[in-house]
Enzyme design. Structure first.
Site, PDB file in Angstrom:
ATOM      1  N   ASN A   1      -0.752   1.507   6.340  1.00 32.78           N
ATOM      2  CA  ASN A   1       0.010   0.407   5.720  1.00 32.78           C
ATOM      3  C   ASN A   1       0.423  -0.533   6.838  1.00 32.78           C
ATOM      4  OD1 ASN A   1      -0.110   1.801   3.378  1.00 32.78           O
ATOM      5  ND2 ASN A   1       2.089   2.219   3.228  1.00 32.78           N
ATOM      6  N   GLY A   2       0.435  -1.820   6.561  1.00 34.67           N
ATOM      7  CA  GLY A   2       0.890  -2.764   7.580  1.00 34.67           C
ATOM      8  C   GLY A   2      -0.244  -3.681   8.007  1.00 34.67           C
TER       9      GLY A   2
ATOM     10  N   GLU B   1      16.991 -16.822 -17.217  1.00 38.20           N
ATOM     11  CA  GLU B   1      15.921 -15.831 -17.425  1.00 38.20           C
ATOM     12  C   GLU B   1      16.476 -14.443 -17.727  1.00 38.20           C
ATOM     13  OE1 GLU B   1      11.965 -16.495 -14.771  1.00 38.20           O
ATOM     14  OE2 GLU B   1      13.793 -16.257 -13.623  1.00 38.20           O
TER      15      GLU B   1
ATOM     16  N   LYS C   1       5.535 -11.404 -16.633  1.00 36.71           N
ATOM     17  CA  LYS C   1       5.409 -11.565 -15.184  1.00 36.71           C
ATOM     18  C   LYS C   1       4.336 -12.596 -14.857  1.00 36.71           C
ATOM     19  CE  LYS C   1       6.467 -10.717 -10.999  1.00 36.71           C
ATOM     20  NZ  LYS C   1       7.664 -11.468 -10.597  1.00 36.71           N
TER      21      LYS C   1
ATOM     22  N   HIS D   1      25.338 -39.087 -15.022  1.00 33.19           N
ATOM     23  CA  HIS D   1      24.500 -39.745 -16.033  1.00 33.19           C
ATOM     24  C   HIS D   1      24.290 -38.861 -17.253  1.00 33.19           C
ATOM     25  CE1 HIS D   1      23.608 -42.995 -13.219  1.00 33.19           C
ATOM     26  NE2 HIS D   1      23.667 -42.037 -12.301  1.00 33.19           N
TER      27      HIS D   1
ATOM     28  N   GLU E   1      16.411 -23.542  -9.285  1.00 27.16           N
ATOM     29  CA  GLU E   1      16.002 -22.130  -9.261  1.00 27.16           C
ATOM     30  C   GLU E   1      17.189 -21.225  -9.619  1.00 27.16           C
ATOM     31  OE1 GLU E   1      13.531 -20.335  -9.343  1.00 27.16           O
ATOM     32  OE2 GLU E   1      13.982 -18.418  -8.410  1.00 27.16           O
TER      33      GLU E   1
ATOM     34  N   TRP F   1      -3.275  -2.307  -1.326  1.00 26.61           N
ATOM     35  CA  TRP F   1      -2.962  -3.654  -1.863  1.00 26.61           C
ATOM     36  C   TRP F   1      -3.555  -4.580  -0.810  1.00 26.61           C
ATOM     37  CZ3 TRP F   1      -0.190  -6.150  -5.793  1.00 26.61           C
ATOM     38  CH2 TRP F   1       0.385  -7.381  -5.505  1.00 26.61           C
TER      39      TRP F   1
ATOM     40  N   CYS G   1       0.840  -1.201   0.000  1.00 27.25           N
ATOM     41  CA  CYS G   1       0.000   0.000   0.000  1.00 27.25           C
ATOM     42  C   CYS G   1       0.874   1.249   0.000  1.00 27.25           C
ATOM     43  CB  CYS G   1      -0.858   0.044   1.244  1.00 27.25           C
ATOM     44  SG  CYS G   1      -1.730  -1.469   1.581  1.00 27.25           S
TER      45      CYS G   1
ATOM     46  N   LYS H   1      17.195 -18.599 -12.712  1.00 26.88           N
ATOM     47  CA  LYS H   1      17.451 -17.152 -12.578  1.00 26.88           C
ATOM     48  C   LYS H   1      18.467 -16.704 -13.613  1.00 26.88           C
ATOM     49  CE  LYS H   1      14.780 -15.989 -10.824  1.00 26.88           C
ATOM     50  NZ  LYS H   1      13.669 -16.695 -10.449  1.00 26.88           N
TER      51      LYS H   1
ATOM     52  N   ARG I   1       3.960   0.463  -7.257  1.00 27.55           N
ATOM     53  CA  ARG I   1       4.029  -0.511  -6.174  1.00 27.55           C
ATOM     54  C   ARG I   1       2.935  -1.568  -6.288  1.00 27.55           C
ATOM     55  NH1 ARG I   1       6.286   2.221  -1.328  1.00 27.55           N
ATOM     56  NH2 ARG I   1       4.863   0.989  -0.089  1.00 27.55           N
TER      57      ARG I   1
HETATM   58  C1  G6P Z   1       6.268 -16.576 -15.195  1.00 24.20           C
HETATM   59  C2  G6P Z   1       7.171 -15.641 -14.399  1.00 24.20           C
HETATM   60  C3  G6P Z   1       7.923 -16.433 -13.335  1.00 24.20           C
HETATM   61  C4  G6P Z   1       6.952 -17.199 -12.463  1.00 24.20           C
HETATM   62  C5  G6P Z   1       6.009 -18.074 -13.285  1.00 24.20           C
HETATM   63  C6  G6P Z   1       4.876 -18.618 -12.437  1.00 24.20           C
HETATM   64  O1  G6P Z   1       7.055 -17.460 -15.921  1.00 24.20           O
HETATM   65  O2  G6P Z   1       8.069 -15.006 -15.253  1.00 24.20           O
HETATM   66  O3  G6P Z   1       8.687 -15.549 -12.546  1.00 24.20           O
HETATM   67  O4  G6P Z   1       7.667 -17.994 -11.565  1.00 24.20           O
HETATM   68  O5  G6P Z   1       5.402 -17.308 -14.321  1.00 24.20           O
HETATM   69  O6  G6P Z   1       4.123 -17.539 -12.004  1.00 24.20           O
HETATM   70  P1  G6P Z   1       3.177 -17.512 -10.747  1.00 24.20           P
HETATM   71  O7  G6P Z   1       2.616 -16.112 -10.732  1.00 24.20           O
HETATM   72  O8  G6P Z   1       2.103 -18.543 -10.994  1.00 24.20           O
HETATM   73  O9  G6P Z   1       3.983 -17.830  -9.559  1.00 24.20           O
END
Ligand code: G6P
Length: 608
Positions: free
Chosen positions: A100-101, A488, A603, A504, A481, A74, A2, A485, A27
């Site tokens: 906020n909070g 990506e 996103k 393997h 992960e 939010w 927020c 990263k 935000r």
């Molecule tokens: C997209 C985003 C990733 C995310 C994935 C799943 O590929 O770029 O960063 O992990 O979707 O998204 P979600 O909102 O379901 O966690």
């Protein structure tokens, strides 16, 4: 999260507040509102959706008042709606508050206030604070706010106005940022410098427990006991765009640095230390089915899928519940044997990922108990699941997920604790688990403090074309992960593997041009990881190891060594992933990549 903005001065407040709200849009928010003091009255307007919706509701309004408060919300408690948007007000519509909070003890406070005759019209914790201030108000707004705050547990950044005090705004902070902006015969308060930096560059960062009373001519800061407090005025050097990123060059880096807070926010109000248990309010409605589940299936995509993979390891380690994990996109292709006692948990930061949503619908058709873990309140998955847990990680803007991942892991630990304590975990084990978990945010801060070392490694390695990421057990999903990263945001080929699987196939690729990032903390898989590292070294491969602080043995056999503080083996992933995020970030930056919006990625992927 927020956004808060307050203005008191000589100019009409409304346009200043609306412009400031727009600066806070980045935000993320789902509703907004404004209240203006004018001619012994307070006028308030709110709207769901974008700031334009609020402006449309204000069309034709001619309020000239030069003091007011404004907010972007939010949602955390209560869905996004006009009633739940801020400002919230008391019964007599004299006191208006933006917040906020999270007020953690809002339920017990609300019960008391209801018994005293207060009438509520929203589902928010914030409205409780408005009535609490009303309850203590006897003509002195500052005193009433302080009296109310003394009774409140939780986090807040607030701005409060009262019809009787048109020349005054009371603001306060505890655990939620609040900044004063000092202008010529005008004063601002905001949750974020970006909302006020176009008006003044002279700011004061309020600290926890500060209460400031604002007048057009100045301000007084004191604590809840009326000890007056002096805070240094500082000059903001940022322009508006930099201010949104709070001085960080990219949202991704800002969000990496927000992770200690994301972990704290995920735990806030959800741990009962004395009983060694976690309490997830969003699951109250399905309490018995949740604790009594006989089998769990987790569905998700991308980074959320890797969180799910860790979920399987930790839930199976601490409970007798078998856990299956599926990419949501593959879930529908399985011949699902969903019996009574099967729960399906969908994990999604956005709550809008099409495949995950489709899996939720499929699970519902099959009669499973369907739970959600989402960050975006009111999103499709949040609405369509039977019950769920919100991450409260705040908006994540960088496309590559970082703080949402840490938040997802944290909540998976809380789910594990709830299930395990219902089964074989003892009270003292539960208490020890909580004690260790609470140390994690500070340990993450220590890793962030050593970012420059990781930056230096990135400078040495950014030219390589391929990387292998290896991990075992709890850190196998973290290897996946880490590789995700890197690919990506830097477009460098990276593969994550279970270290045992290396022999393997991937080992065939290893030479001096194919470095390996090896996750080798001092845990039960340590010896085996060391063997894998030696296998890489024997083929001239370079090794960047992430290990436990002070592990000189490991340091000696690797080319690069990144340390993380020690913690319980099961909690290590919360620390191990942080250097990998930083490494990916700095390599991408060295290569001049578009970090916050990498090519071809979105996103939220809302098509299957
Ligand atoms: C997209 C985003 C990733 C995310 C994935 C799943 O590929 O770029 O960063 O992990 O979707 O998204 P979600 O909102 O379901 O966690």
């Amino acid at each position: 999260m927020c956004g808060i903005l307050c203005y008191l001065g000589k100019r009409p407040a409304l346009p200043i507040l609306l412009e400031g709200l727009r600066k806070l849009e980045y935000r993320g928010y789902d509703s907004s509102g404004v209240a203006i003091m004018e001619g012994g009255e307070v006028f308030c307007q709110k709207a769901v959706g974008k700031i334009q919706a609020l402006e449309a509701n204000l069309a034709g309004v001619t309020w000239q008042g030069s003091g007011g408060i404004a907010h972007t919300r939010w949602a955390t408690h209560g869905r996004p709606s006009v009633e739940n948007a801020h400002p919230q007000k008391d019964c007599r519509e004299k006191i208006f508050i933006i917040h906020n909070g999270i007020i953690e003890n809002h339920q017990s406070l609300k019960k008391q206030l209801l018994s005293l005759g207060h009438r509520f019209c929203s589902d928010t914790d914030t409205e409780v604070l408005a009535h609490l201030i009303e309850e203590h108000y006897q003509g002195d707004l500052e005193e009433a706010v302080k009296a109310a705050l003394r009774l409140v547990e939780g986090a807040y950044g607030i701005g409060v106005i009262c019809v009787d005090h048109p020349e005054e705004i009371v603001v306060a902070r505890k655990g939620s940022p609040l900044i004063l902006g000092i202008g010529e015969e005008e004063v601002f308060a905001a949750s974020d410098v970006s909302a006020l930096v176009s008006h003044t560059k002279e700011v004061i960062y309020l600290q926890d427990n500060d209460v400031a009373v604002l007048h057009a001519s100045g301000y007084n800061i004191s604590n809840l006991n009326y000890d007056s407090i002096l805070r240094r005025t500082q000059q903001v050097e940022w322009d508006v765009e930099a201010a949104e990123k709070q001085g960080f060059p990219h949202f991704m880096l800002k969000e990496i640095y927000e992770q200690p807070e994301a972990v704290e926010n995920a735990m806030r109000g959800r741990l009962i230390e004395q009983e060694g248990i976690s309490k997830l309010g969003g699951l109250d409605g399905v309490h018995d089915e949740f604790l009594g589940m006989e089998r769990l299936m987790i569905v998700s995509m991308g980074t959320s899928y890797y969180a799910a993979l860790l979920g399987r390891y930790i839930i199976e380690t601490c409970t007798d519940i078998p856990v299956e994990v599926d990419l949501a996109s593959e879930f529908r292709y399985r011949k699902l044997n969903i019996r009574e006692g099967t729960a399906v948990l969908a994990i999604s930061q956005s709550g809008e990922t099409a495949d995950t949503l489709a899996a939720v619908q499929e699970a519902q058709r099959k009669g499973a108990l369907v739970l959600g873990m989402v960050n975006v309140v009111g999103s499709s998955i949040a609405r369509e699941t039977d019950a769920g847990v919100y991450n409260h990680a705040g908006p994540e803007i960088g496309v590559a997920s970082t703080k949402a991942f840490l938040s997802q892991l944290t909540i998976l630990y809380l789910i594990t604790l709830a299930l395990a304590r219902h089964q074989r975990m003892s009270l003292s084990e539960g208490q020890a688990f909580i004690a260790e978990l609470k140390l994690i945010p500070d340990k993450i801060r220590r890793i962030l403090d050593s970012a420059s070392q990781i930056e230096a490694i990135a400078r040495r390695y950014h030219g390589y074309k391929s990387f292998l990421y290896l991990g075992r057990k709890f850190n196998y999903p973290i290897a996946l992960e880490g590789a995700l990263k890197l690919k990506e945001i830097s477009y460098i080929h990276a593969e994550g593997y279970a270290a045992g699987e290396m022999k393997h196939g991937p080992i065939a690729l290893i030479d001096e041009n194919f470095p390996s990032v090896c996750l080798a903390p001092r845990d039960s898989a340590y010896e085996k990881m060391v063997s894998n590292i030696q296998e890489v070294k024997a083929r001239n491969g370079r090794v960047i190891a992430v290990g436990t602080e002070g592990d000189t043995d490991l340091q000696e056999i690797c080319d690069e060594f990144i340390e993380v503080p020690a913690t319980d083996e099961i909690l290590l992933p919360l620390l191990m992933v942080v250097p990998l995020q930083l490494l990916a970030y700095y390599i991408a930056r060295e290569n001049g990549c578009e970090i916050d919006q990498p090519r071809n990625l979105a996103k939220a992927v809302t098509v299957e």
